[in-house]
Design an enzyme around this catalytic site. Structure first.
Site, PDB file in Angstrom:
ATOM      1  N   SER A  17      -8.058  12.746  38.979  1.00 44.01           N
ATOM      2  CA  SER A  17      -8.085  11.343  38.546  1.00 44.01           C
ATOM      3  C   SER A  17      -9.020  11.277  37.347  1.00 44.01           C
ATOM      4  CB  SER A  17      -8.627  10.460  39.679  1.00 44.01           C
ATOM      5  OG  SER A  17      -8.982   9.171  39.216  1.00 44.01           O
ATOM      6  N   TYR A  20     -14.886   8.733  46.446  1.00 42.20           N
ATOM      7  CA  TYR A  20     -13.636   9.155  45.803  1.00 42.20           C
ATOM      8  C   TYR A  20     -13.937   9.957  44.545  1.00 42.20           C
ATOM      9  CZ  TYR A  20      -9.083   8.701  43.471  1.00 42.20           C
ATOM     10  OH  TYR A  20      -7.901   8.952  42.834  1.00 42.20           O
TER      11      TYR A  20
END
Length: 263
Positions: free
Chosen positions: A140, A153
């Protein structure tokens, strides 16, 4: 180079990016192994494909790393080998760090980091033996910087970069490629399925995802870059510029992020 008749294993294939990759690669003639926890949903994805006979389902839970070696044996034995492993399965988090239980942090790390590592380690020996393979990891933009509400995350995605950048050096002489993919905002249910600080499901669509790039468009843009063997790939909207700001103007990015509304 074409994906026709290539053996490709995709985790997280029941929705979002993984589902979109399944449809696109199936159309290109690949033979697929698709995985997630939900067999019924995987069956629906398979039946939606133009060539469902070229798809084999292996259900798995990335959090159960002790089961992944046997899942890899099942996958490899079906088609004989795996040319590409797409480590795409994962989970997100939406909570302030101070409010996030330690077991939630462990869950995010277990799925996003240890799950991808364990599956890769299970597949890697067969790739080394054949001296051929390509491992693709869905990271990401959060693997390059962090924002509020995403500490766990972002940590899991940063960890993927450290591990797979190192692995790339170790397997280079075995003709095995490693690609780290850094999506920006892609219109999937990743925010809805994110964990809150107490472990409950967030159940809200983030504004970034709501207005993000459709998953099928993302898949179409990603596949040619994988075909070219790019080592790190950024796909998304204007948020991708934050990666370069972090690299060249980190103080400016931090100042901007403190003012940006995050969801």
């Amino acid at each position: 180079m074409s994906f026709n008749n290539k053996i490709i294993w995709i985790t997280g294939a029941s929705s979002g990016i993984g589902e979109a990759l399944t449809y696109e690669l199936n159309q290109q003639g690949a033979k697929l192994i698709i995985s997630s926890r939900r067999k019924e949903t995987l069956e629906q994805v398979k039946n939606n494909c133009s060539n469902p006979s070229d798809i084999h389902i292996v259900t798995l839970d990335l959090a159960k790393t002790d089961e992944l070696p046997s899942k890899a044996e099942e996958a490899i034995s079906h088609w004989g080998h795996v040319d590409y492993l797409f480590n795409n399965g994962g989970i997100s988090q939406r909570s302030n760090a101070i409010d996030t239980n330690l077991d939630v942090i462990r869950t995010v790390m277990e799925i996003n980091f240890f799950g991808s590592v364990a599956l890769t380690k299970a597949v890697l020996p067969s790739m080394i033996e054949r001296e051929s393979g390509h491992i693709v990891i869905t990271s990401s933009v959060m693997g390059k910087f962090g924002t509020r509400l995403r500490s766990s995350y972002a940590a899991s995605k940063h960890a993927l970069h450290g591990y797979f950048d190192s692995l790339r050096q170790e397997v280079y002489d075995k003709n095995i490629k490693i690609s780290l993919v850094c999506p920006g905002f892609i219109k999937t249910n990743v925010t809805k399925n994110a964990l809150e600080g107490d472990g409950s499901k967030h159940n809200k669509m983030g504004k970034g995802q709501e207005h993000g790039m459709p998953a099928d468009e993302f898949a179409r843009k990603l596949i040619p870059k994988i075909n070219r063997g790019k080592e790190e790939i950024y796909i998304g909207g204007s948020e991708i510029w934050a990666v370069y700001l972090k690299r060249f103007f980190p103080r400016l990015l931090n100042k901007m992020l403190r003012k940006v509304k995050v969801t």
